[in-house]
Design a protein around this motif. Structure first.
Motif, mmCIF file in Angstrom:
data_model
loop_
_atom_site.group_PDB
_atom_site.id
_atom_site.type_symbol
_atom_site.label_atom_id
_atom_site.label_comp_id
_atom_site.label_asym_id
_atom_site.label_seq_id
_atom_site.Cartn_x
_atom_site.Cartn_y
_atom_site.Cartn_z
ATOM 1 N N PRO A 1 -28.519 -37.410 -31.458
ATOM 2 C CA PRO A 1 -27.145 -37.943 -31.458
ATOM 3 C C PRO A 1 -26.857 -38.748 -32.727
ATOM 4 O O PRO A 1 -27.709 -39.483 -33.210
ATOM 5 C CB PRO A 1 -27.116 -38.840 -30.212
ATOM 6 N N GLY A 2 -25.653 -38.530 -33.240
ATOM 7 C CA GLY A 2 -25.250 -39.262 -34.444
ATOM 8 C C GLY A 2 -25.734 -38.657 -35.739
ATOM 9 O O GLY A 2 -25.382 -39.142 -36.820
ATOM 10 N N LYS B 1 -24.703 -28.079 -29.297
ATOM 11 C CA LYS B 1 -24.738 -28.926 -28.098
ATOM 12 C C LYS B 1 -26.135 -29.518 -27.906
ATOM 13 O O LYS B 1 -26.291 -30.722 -27.646
ATOM 14 C CB LYS B 1 -24.329 -28.094 -26.887
ATOM 15 N N TRP C 1 -28.345 -29.918 -30.178
ATOM 16 C CA TRP C 1 -28.584 -30.831 -31.304
ATOM 17 C C TRP C 1 -28.044 -32.230 -30.982
ATOM 18 O O TRP C 1 -28.724 -33.238 -31.197
ATOM 19 C CB TRP C 1 -27.903 -30.278 -32.556
ATOM 20 N N LYS C 2 -26.825 -32.274 -30.480
ATOM 21 C CA LYS C 2 -26.205 -33.566 -30.201
ATOM 22 C C LYS C 2 -26.921 -34.306 -29.081
ATOM 23 O O LYS C 2 -26.908 -35.544 -29.033
ATOM 24 C CB LYS C 2 -24.734 -33.362 -29.862
ATOM 25 N N GLU C 3 -27.537 -33.545 -28.191
ATOM 26 C CA GLU C 3 -28.292 -34.179 -27.114
ATOM 27 C C GLU C 3 -29.584 -34.796 -27.629
ATOM 28 O O GLU C 3 -29.972 -35.896 -27.221
ATOM 29 C CB GLU C 3 -28.613 -33.145 -26.023
#
Length: 810
Positions: free
Chosen positions: A661-662, A654, A656-658
């Motif tokens: 992103p992508g 979570k 990481w995606k913040e």
């Protein structure tokens, strides 16, 4: 006549379905294992032969002894290939390959971490057979920011092989234009690459010097040139080019270096030998070993021999039932040669039925074998006229070897005694016992090998390695966060179930290593130099991996003076000759100086085949607010609470995606990465276990045959003993003890051979188990117990027989 023989053979097999099934199954197992081993060996021996010029391609290896330390490398001085081509007409072409760090590769559709990336000279297509589907091989790697990709990568990123002039973006910020699409490299290659980058981009004054051994260098010899004639000229190269380099960088000459006991030597290794004969520093990928070829060949041969001996024993065990048939045939005028041919035809039919069953077993087992051996073997790919002819010829040879003794034995019965049901007292009892002895000796050898291989694997997994590899998750795609890596680390550390984290350039399972020559205090003499690896870490590295500081202190976050500090391991302290290393200065060629602030207990960072070498932990630039160095970041690692691993991973992803992103999120656990260094040993252990089970099974079938034969010969003796009052247990004991001798003899034969063979295998490990006597005791008792179970079944059956049936003919 042959048709008649085969018809009689078929009738005999169909009338004795149980015996026939036992015989065919044993042979089928033996043939299956031997075919599996042949397929494996054939695949291993095929490495690099896809190159059309493979017989003329050689890699330059280096053997360097310096300051009392020896290094065997697969690397050569950076300018050596070009120099050889310029100075010696025997060299037709050269090329170099170099590892490139795994990178996040982006296209318009995706961003994926790729590992199969190599630097290569533009001449790589002239030396190796790497056909281009599109692009010009002479120009594909000749321009700046160019890239050659494989068919797989083209389809993966662009959905087509028509990818010329398409754009790939690397996480480092490099934007590259596709200038060539090559066919996927065959699996049987000692190196694999899906992405090739122009090597000329690294050609600067710092890299392109004789003191640097960075790239794997290959030369293509002209036809008719022998490698020895080229190697003989290497001394001239050393005198002309290496000697000035030593004077420039080390203030010493080649002659003085050799006088001090040091040496530089180079040799040519045939391309097709690399996969099985090379285990050097700087290999482009892990190689196999010729030892495993011998193991597979011998194992396949052993099990086939056991199966053949099993066939012989089962055939002779039925001799009593065939005695009257032989007697009638001889009375009717059959010549012994005719009987021999008859029995050989039966052997031929049985063997070919076993082959059919074996091929079916092979088809069923090969997917599991491929998974176990990490191969992609296929039966269909091997089908051609020559393979069919070899298979038929080999099966015929096996049938003759297996059937020759039973044929002569059965045809030797005297007709009068045979018709009366009186079997001749065979003088070949010792021969049959020898077969069983040999069978069980081979089986015990495989059991010993299985036990010791698994003991070594257990030793590897449980040995104190100097750090705690459990519950540590490694984020393998950390490169995509660039300067955000510290933000990501800080965010994750706010998760309660994450105990600690570290950003590091190296982990104790990383294959890529950098070594430099370091000196204690102000020494510059080569005899005091230490070849030490330098790892960039952050202040939390030692505590996250739970290494033990045995002297001095750990790094302290925010302390700027730690930017010029180093923590060395015990091996480094010993080689520097520092009894009290804290506060001492070490420096390397070029002037960099570091102060030793701590000594960490030795930890294993490579396979246990290698001794622990000197390592220095150096603080990275981020800890003191300097820019992240491109070469620094290997991974971000976190120690998790074992009770909350699943939720911890979800929280890390979570975050990481913040922050990224992508970007792809890939992770592994440190203990899994560590165990992966021993995959070849794990596979050998599993294969040994499987093959040992098969060998014991087939050997027991042979023992079952011998016990059946003995019981048939002694039927009347057993009847008389029972009439005279012998108990079932005494008869079972009488029949069983005869089989203890060959099995015990087998154990005595196998034990010293097994000890010697495993000593050779264990020599590859710097840290290894001791071979204990109880290993051989377990192997021997196991085989003895299995043998007794097998024999007891037949002995009890014979002992329970009604004596009236066995004595009524008298």
């Amino acid at each position: 006549m042959l048709r008649n023989y085969l018809k009689i053979a078929y009738r005999n097999l169909s009338q004795n379905k149980g015996y026939s099934a036992l015989t065919i199954f044993g042979l089928a197992l033996g043939l299956t294992v031997s075919l599996l081993s042949i397929l494996y060996v054939k695949d291993e021996l095929a490495y690099d032969h896809f190159n059309k010029k493979s017989d003329r391609i050689y890699r330059i290896n280096s053997d360097i002894t310096y300051s009392g330390k020896s290094a065997k490398g697969a690397l050569a001085p950076t300018p050596m290939g070009q120099t050889l081509k310029q100075d010696f007409p025997e060299i037709e072409e050269f090329t170099r390959l170099g590892k490139y760090d795994s990178q996040i590769v982006k296209s318009e559709q995706s961003a994926i971490r790729e590992e199969g990336i190599l630097y290569a000279d533009s001449t790589v297509f002239d030396v190796f057979t790497l056909p281009l589907l599109s692009g010009n091989p002479q120009k594909a790697l000749a321009g700046p920011n160019s890239v050659v990709i494989s068919r797989r990568i083209a389809n993966k990123y662009f959905g087509t092989t028509n990818a010329l002039n398409k754009i790939l973006t690397f996480n480092t910020g490099e934007v590259r234009r596709v200038t060539g699409v090559m066919e996927d490299m065959p699996e049987q290659s000692h190196f694999h690459a899906d992405i090739l980058l122009p090597l000329y981009e690294t050609r600067d004054a710092k890299v392109n010097k004789w003191g640097n051994h960075i790239f794997n260098t290959y030369v293509l010899l002209k036809s008719g040139t022998t490698p020895k004639s080229v190697e003989a000229k290497f001394e001239k190269i050393l005198q002309t080019y290496l000697d000035p380099a030593l004077k420039q960088y080390f203030q010493t000459s080649l002659a003085e270096t050799r006088k001090a006991g040091n040496n530089f030597s180079y040799s040519l290794m045939p391309l097709t030998d690399i996969h099985l004969y090379s285990d050097r520093e700087g290999e482009l990928s892990p190689n196999s070993s010729i030892q495993y070829i011998y193991i597979f060949l011998l194992t396949g041969l052993f099990i086939l021999v056991i199966a053949v001996f099993n066939f012989i024993n089962l055939t002779t065990a039925r001799s009593a039932k065939r005695a009257r048939e032989v007697g009638v045939r001889k009375v009717m005028g059959s010549d012994r040669s005719v009987l021999v041919f008859q029995f050989l035809s039966e052997s031929l039919l049985t063997t070919f039925l076993a082959l059919a069953a074996g091929l079916l077993l092979l088809y069923l087992l090969i997917p599991g074998f491929n998974n176990l051996a990490a191969k992609h073997l296929s039966i269909t790919s091997e089908i051609n006229l020559f393979s069919i002819l070899y298979l038929l010829a080999g099966t015929t040879l096996v049938s003759i070897i297996a059937g020759i003794y039973p044929a002569f034995y059965l045809s030797s019965f005297q007709p009068v005694k045979a018709l009366k049901g009186i079997l001749i007292q065979s003088k070949s009892q010792g021969f049959r016992n020898s077969l069983v002895t040999f069978q069980f000796a081979l089986s015990v050898l495989l059991i010993i090998g299985t036990l010791l291989v698994n003991q070594q694997l257990q030793y590897i997994q449980t040995k104190r390695i100097g750090f705690d590899k459990d519950q540590v998750v490694v984020i393998n795609t950390a490169q995509s966060t660039k300067s955000q890596v510290l933000t990501f680390k800080s965010a994750v550390l706010q998760t309660p179930s994450v105990k600690s984290g570290t950003v590091s350039g190296f982990l104790p399972v990383t294959s890529r290593r950098w070594n430099d020559m370091w000196y204690p205090q102000q020494e510059t003499d080569a005899k005091y130099s230490v070849n030490m690896q330098e790892w960039m870490v952050d202040p939390d590295y030692v505590s996250t991996l739970r290494m033990e500081i045995i002297a001095g202190r750990d790094f302290i976050a925010g302390r700027t003076t730690d930017s010029s500090a180093v923590i060395i391991n015990e091996s480094a302290a010993k080689q520097f000759g520092l009894k009290n290393p804290i506060g001492k200065i070490i420096h390397k060629t070029g002037g960099e100086q570091l102060t030793v602030i701590g000594v960490v207990k030795d930890f294993h960072y490579e396979s246990l085949r290698s001794k622990i070498a000197p390592v220095g932990l150096v603080i990275n630039g981020n800890a003191i607010d300097r820019p992240l160095e491109k070469s620094f970041l290997e991974a971000v690692s976190f120690r998790l609470n074992p009770a909350d691993v699943k939720s911890s991973l979800a929280e890390i992803e979570k975050k990481w995606k913040e922050i990224a992103p992508g970007q792809p999120f890939e992770y592994s656990f440190l203990n899994e990465d560590f165990d992966a260094m021993y995959r070849s040993e794990q596979r050998i252990g599993q294969l040994f276990t499987a093959f040992s089970g098969i060998a014991i099974l087939i050997a027991c079938l042979g023992l079952f045959g011998l016990s059946s034969f003995s019981a048939e010969q002694r039927t009347k003796e057993i009847g008389v003993r029972k009439v005279l009052g012998a108990s079932v247990s005494s008869i079972v004991s009488l029949l069983s003890k005869d089989f203890l001798k060959p099995v015990l003899t087998a154990i005595l034969i196998a034990a010293p051979i097994g000890w010697y063979g495993m000593q050779i295998w264990l020599q590859d490990f710097a840290y290894k188990i001791e071979i204990h006597w109880w290993t051989f005791a377990i192997a021997g008792l196991s085989s003895l117990f299995i043998a007794l179970l097998t024999v007891s079944f037949q002995s009890i059956k014979a002992a329970l027989m009604n004596p009236v049936k066995s004595l009524k003919s008298e």
